[in-house]
Motif scaffolding. Structure first.
Motif, PDB file in Angstrom:
ATOM      1  N   ARG A   1       5.501  10.663  -6.741  1.00 28.89           N
ATOM      2  CA  ARG A   1       6.230  10.857  -8.000  1.00 28.89           C
ATOM      3  C   ARG A   1       5.959  12.211  -8.652  1.00 28.89           C
ATOM      4  O   ARG A   1       6.775  12.701  -9.425  1.00 28.89           O
ATOM      5  CB  ARG A   1       5.888   9.734  -8.987  1.00 28.89           C
ATOM      6  CG  ARG A   1       6.598   8.436  -8.685  1.00 28.89           C
ATOM      7  CD  ARG A   1       6.222   7.378  -9.705  1.00 28.89           C
ATOM      8  NE  ARG A   1       6.960   6.133  -9.507  1.00 28.89           N
ATOM      9  CZ  ARG A   1       6.740   5.024 -10.198  1.00 28.89           C
ATOM     10  NH1 ARG A   1       5.799   5.012 -11.150  1.00 28.89           N
ATOM     11  NH2 ARG A   1       7.444   3.940  -9.955  1.00 28.89           N
ATOM     12  N   GLY A   2       4.849  12.815  -8.328  1.00 30.46           N
ATOM     13  CA  GLY A   2       4.509  14.102  -8.912  1.00 30.46           C
ATOM     14  C   GLY A   2       5.077  15.295  -8.163  1.00 30.46           C
ATOM     15  O   GLY A   2       4.908  16.440  -8.592  1.00 30.46           O
TER      16      GLY A   2
ATOM     17  N   ARG B   1       3.782   5.741  -5.824  1.00 25.58           N
ATOM     18  CA  ARG B   1       3.563   5.831  -7.268  1.00 25.58           C
ATOM     19  C   ARG B   1       2.487   6.861  -7.615  1.00 25.58           C
ATOM     20  O   ARG B   1       2.611   7.612  -8.584  1.00 25.58           O
ATOM     21  CB  ARG B   1       3.175   4.462  -7.832  1.00 25.58           C
ATOM     22  CG  ARG B   1       4.313   3.451  -7.856  1.00 25.58           C
ATOM     23  CD  ARG B   1       3.954   2.253  -8.713  1.00 25.58           C
ATOM     24  NE  ARG B   1       2.792   1.529  -8.201  1.00 25.58           N
ATOM     25  CZ  ARG B   1       2.862   0.536  -7.309  1.00 25.58           C
ATOM     26  NH1 ARG B   1       4.049   0.168  -6.830  1.00 25.58           N
ATOM     27  NH2 ARG B   1       1.776  -0.083  -6.912  1.00 25.58           N
ATOM     28  N   GLU B   2       1.425   6.900  -6.801  1.00 21.83           N
ATOM     29  CA  GLU B   2       0.294   7.764  -7.118  1.00 21.83           C
ATOM     30  C   GLU B   2       0.503   9.212  -6.676  1.00 21.83           C
ATOM     31  O   GLU B   2       0.000  10.138  -7.339  1.00 21.83           O
ATOM     32  CB  GLU B   2      -0.975   7.221  -6.454  1.00 21.83           C
ATOM     33  CG  GLU B   2      -1.427   5.876  -7.007  1.00 21.83           C
ATOM     34  CD  GLU B   2      -2.608   5.316  -6.244  1.00 21.83           C
ATOM     35  OE1 GLU B   2      -3.142   6.040  -5.362  1.00 21.83           O
ATOM     36  OE2 GLU B   2      -2.998   4.167  -6.507  1.00 21.83           O
ATOM     37  N   GLN B   3       1.198   9.417  -5.566  1.00 21.95           N
ATOM     38  CA  GLN B   3       1.273  10.748  -4.977  1.00 21.95           C
ATOM     39  C   GLN B   3       2.674  11.358  -5.012  1.00 21.95           C
ATOM     40  O   GLN B   3       2.840  12.526  -5.367  1.00 21.95           O
ATOM     41  CB  GLN B   3       0.789  10.691  -3.516  1.00 21.95           C
ATOM     42  CG  GLN B   3      -0.600  10.124  -3.330  1.00 21.95           C
ATOM     43  CD  GLN B   3      -1.684  11.025  -3.890  1.00 21.95           C
ATOM     44  OE1 GLN B   3      -1.533  12.240  -3.922  1.00 21.95           O
ATOM     45  NE2 GLN B   3      -2.780  10.433  -4.338  1.00 21.95           N
TER      46      GLN B   3
ATOM     47  N   GLU C   1       2.183   1.860  -3.418  1.00 18.03           N
ATOM     48  CA  GLU C   1       1.146   2.419  -4.281  1.00 18.03           C
ATOM     49  C   GLU C   1       1.009   3.920  -4.047  1.00 18.03           C
ATOM     50  O   GLU C   1       0.862   4.702  -5.001  1.00 18.03           O
ATOM     51  CB  GLU C   1      -0.193   1.715  -4.011  1.00 18.03           C
ATOM     52  CG  GLU C   1      -0.249   0.280  -4.492  1.00 18.03           C
ATOM     53  CD  GLU C   1      -1.556  -0.392  -4.121  1.00 18.03           C
ATOM     54  OE1 GLU C   1      -2.471   0.310  -3.605  1.00 18.03           O
ATOM     55  OE2 GLU C   1      -1.680  -1.616  -4.329  1.00 18.03           O
ATOM     56  N   TRP C   2       1.052   4.329  -2.786  1.00 17.36           N
ATOM     57  CA  TRP C   2       0.961   5.768  -2.474  1.00 17.36           C
ATOM     58  C   TRP C   2       2.123   6.524  -3.118  1.00 17.36           C
ATOM     59  O   TRP C   2       1.926   7.611  -3.667  1.00 17.36           O
ATOM     60  CB  TRP C   2       0.963   5.977  -0.966  1.00 17.36           C
ATOM     61  CG  TRP C   2       0.836   7.425  -0.600  1.00 17.36           C
ATOM     62  CD1 TRP C   2      -0.312   8.123  -0.368  1.00 17.36           C
ATOM     63  CD2 TRP C   2       1.907   8.363  -0.446  1.00 17.36           C
ATOM     64  NE1 TRP C   2      -0.037   9.434  -0.087  1.00 17.36           N
ATOM     65  CE2 TRP C   2       1.321   9.623  -0.122  1.00 17.36           C
ATOM     66  CE3 TRP C   2       3.288   8.279  -0.548  1.00 17.36           C
ATOM     67  CZ2 TRP C   2       2.088  10.766   0.098  1.00 17.36           C
ATOM     68  CZ3 TRP C   2       4.061   9.419  -0.326  1.00 17.36           C
ATOM     69  CH2 TRP C   2       3.459  10.638  -0.003  1.00 17.36           C
TER      70      TRP C   2
ATOM     71  N   ASP D   1      11.307   3.082  -4.707  1.00 20.44           N
ATOM     72  CA  ASP D   1      11.333   3.634  -6.055  1.00 20.44           C
ATOM     73  C   ASP D   1      12.652   4.381  -6.234  1.00 20.44           C
ATOM     74  O   ASP D   1      13.078   5.118  -5.332  1.00 20.44           O
ATOM     75  CB  ASP D   1      10.145   4.580  -6.250  1.00 20.44           C
ATOM     76  CG  ASP D   1       9.983   5.033  -7.691  1.00 20.44           C
ATOM     77  OD1 ASP D   1      10.314   4.251  -8.597  1.00 20.44           O
ATOM     78  OD2 ASP D   1       9.513   6.173  -7.893  1.00 20.44           O
TER      79      ASP D   1
ATOM     80  N   HIS E   1       0.825  -1.201   0.000  1.00 17.52           N
ATOM     81  CA  HIS E   1       0.000   0.000   0.000  1.00 17.52           C
ATOM     82  C   HIS E   1       0.864   1.258   0.000  1.00 17.52           C
ATOM     83  O   HIS E   1       0.555   2.239  -0.701  1.00 17.52           O
ATOM     84  CB  HIS E   1      -0.929  -0.003   1.218  1.00 17.52           C
ATOM     85  CG  HIS E   1      -1.973  -1.061   1.170  1.00 17.52           C
ATOM     86  ND1 HIS E   1      -2.746  -1.393   2.266  1.00 17.52           N
ATOM     87  CD2 HIS E   1      -2.389  -1.884   0.156  1.00 17.52           C
ATOM     88  CE1 HIS E   1      -3.581  -2.362   1.939  1.00 17.52           C
ATOM     89  NE2 HIS E   1      -3.380  -2.675   0.663  1.00 17.52           N
TER      90      HIS E   1
ATOM     91  N   TYR F   1      -3.724   5.365   4.206  1.00 18.87           N
ATOM     92  CA  TYR F   1      -3.974   5.046   2.796  1.00 18.87           C
ATOM     93  C   TYR F   1      -4.363   3.576   2.713  1.00 18.87           C
ATOM     94  O   TYR F   1      -3.613   2.693   3.152  1.00 18.87           O
ATOM     95  CB  TYR F   1      -2.716   5.330   1.963  1.00 18.87           C
ATOM     96  CG  TYR F   1      -2.840   4.933   0.504  1.00 18.87           C
ATOM     97  CD1 TYR F   1      -3.445   5.794  -0.407  1.00 18.87           C
ATOM     98  CD2 TYR F   1      -2.352   3.701   0.053  1.00 18.87           C
ATOM     99  CE1 TYR F   1      -3.557   5.433  -1.753  1.00 18.87           C
ATOM    100  CE2 TYR F   1      -2.472   3.339  -1.289  1.00 18.87           C
ATOM    101  CZ  TYR F   1      -3.076   4.204  -2.176  1.00 18.87           C
ATOM    102  OH  TYR F   1      -3.195   3.845  -3.500  1.00 18.87           O
ATOM    103  N   ARG F   2      -5.552   3.315   2.197  1.00 23.64           N
ATOM    104  CA  ARG F   2      -6.063   1.943   2.061  1.00 23.64           C
ATOM    105  C   ARG F   2      -5.926   1.166   3.372  1.00 23.64           C
ATOM    106  O   ARG F   2      -5.397   0.056   3.413  1.00 23.64           O
ATOM    107  CB  ARG F   2      -5.361   1.218   0.918  1.00 23.64           C
ATOM    108  CG  ARG F   2      -5.635   1.823  -0.458  1.00 23.64           C
ATOM    109  CD  ARG F   2      -5.140   0.930  -1.566  1.00 23.64           C
ATOM    110  NE  ARG F   2      -5.783  -0.389  -1.513  1.00 23.64           N
ATOM    111  CZ  ARG F   2      -5.504  -1.388  -2.341  1.00 23.64           C
ATOM    112  NH1 ARG F   2      -4.584  -1.214  -3.281  1.00 23.64           N
ATOM    113  NH2 ARG F   2      -6.121  -2.554  -2.231  1.00 23.64           N
TER     114      ARG F   2
END
Length: 346
Positions: free
Chosen positions: A19-20, A15-17, A12-13, A106, A9, A68-69
């Motif tokens: 990286r930007g 990758r979704e949050q 995933e956070w 990552d 989880h 998160y999740r």
């Protein structure tokens, strides 16, 4: 939930949050779950620590705890200049443990994996272990000498408490153990017993003030803390560095984790984090609560401190002085552990 699921989880956070984010250059796991098998259940009172690396030397305030999740995560931003070389990381007792094994989530440019391989190769070398233990020892020494005598009594507690707690980190670093935060006394007790220095542990508890505490005593103060925690979390607005630790989401760590320790007989080992949370709650209320609310909770904190043997600033400074007198024995014990540790490369 297993540790592996919690890690999934968290990834995933990232990758979704993460990286930007501007300057994003990677992320890795830190904290108490590093090195633990993924099939283990995430213990009560534990979260998943994630460090997001950002380019440069300045980073935003850390986000802290978030969910998160259904996974409670502790998010921290790390400036890349603190990870500029393996030598820099190897000499830092807070950083080195995260790179002892592959904790990388990552790594867009490969720099974190390169750093991890170098740190892992030299982590157990005696010169680096000594340097990290000395860093922790110096942190205790400086901290106990720097408590502000002019600060209000309640505000003097954390500057005394945390250097006192770092004594456990000196022992843990010498044993190549994770310098954990909430469970530091439990981990130090295990190490001292393993290396035949268990007689030192009651002295460390005396310096904290809970060597003779009973489980009912600890439970009483935890119940008082729970009401204080709820009140502080309800009014908290000021952005303290620990702000996310005093939130409804974090209650499972601050309260439930301590209750689990007491339940299983490790009540003295719960005291450090009860103390830290109590003090932080009162800092929050001093900043954000009405005076009447703040004063209504002060007797509970004062009673807790009194049971630690601290009823005044004078008591607190005498305890700090006792800690300073203890430091030579602490250093000697750490050196003996390092000499006896078969995993340290001489």
């Amino acid at each position: 939930m297993t540790i592996a699921t919690a890690r999934k989880h968290a990834a995933e956070w990232v990758r979704e949050q993460a990286r930007g984010l501007a300057g994003y250059s990677g992320a890795y796991f830190s904290g108490s779950t590093v090195g633990r098998p993924g099939e283990e259940t995430l213990p009560i009172g534990s979260d998943i620590d994630v460090v997001v690396v950002l380019e440069g030397g300045e980073v935003p305030p850390k986000p802290g705890k978030m969910r998160y999740r259904d996974t409670l995560m502790e998010m921290t931003y790390m400036p890349s200049n603190q990870l500029a070389s393996a030598e820099q990381v190897l000499g830092s007792y807070h950083l080195a443990g995260s790179f002892r094994t592959d904790t990388i989530i990552d790594d867009p440019n490969g720099s974190l994996h390169s750093l991890q391989r170098q740190v892992s190769a030299h982590f157990a070398e005696q010169k680096w272990v000594k340097l990290r233990a000395e860093e922790a020892w110096n942190k205790v020494d400086r901290g106990l000498r720097s408590v502000n005598k002019d600060a209000p009594f309640f505000e003097q507690v954390i500057p005394w408490l945390f250097p006192t707690g770092v004594m456990t980190h000196v022992i843990l670093v010498a044993a190549l153990r994770n310098p954990t935060v909430r469970l530091r006394y439990l981990a130090a007790r295990e190490v001292l017993g393993q290396y035949g220095h268990q007689a030192l542990y009651p002295e460390m508890l005396e310096l904290l003030g809970c060597a003779d505490w009973t489980s009912s005593q600890a439970e009483h103060h935890l119940n008082t803390l729970e009401g204080t925690f709820d009140a502080a979390a309800a009014v908290a607005k000021t952005q303290f560095s620990f702000r996310s630790d005093i939130t409804p989401e974090a209650k499972t760590i601050a309260i439930d984790g301590s209750r689990e320790l007491i339940r299983r007989g490790d009540h003295r080992e719960a005291v450090f984090w009860i103390a830290a949370t109590f003090a932080r709650c009162h800092l929050v209320m001093a900043a954000d609560a009405d005076e009447a609310v703040r004063r209504s909770f002060e007797p509970g904190f004062a009673g807790f401190l009194a049971d630690l043997g601290i009823r005044s600033s004078g008591d607190l400074f005498r305890r700090a002085e006792a800690g300073l007198r203890f430091l030579p024995k602490l250093r000697e014990t750490a050196e003996r552990i390092m000499l006896a540790n078969p995993d340290i490369v001489k």
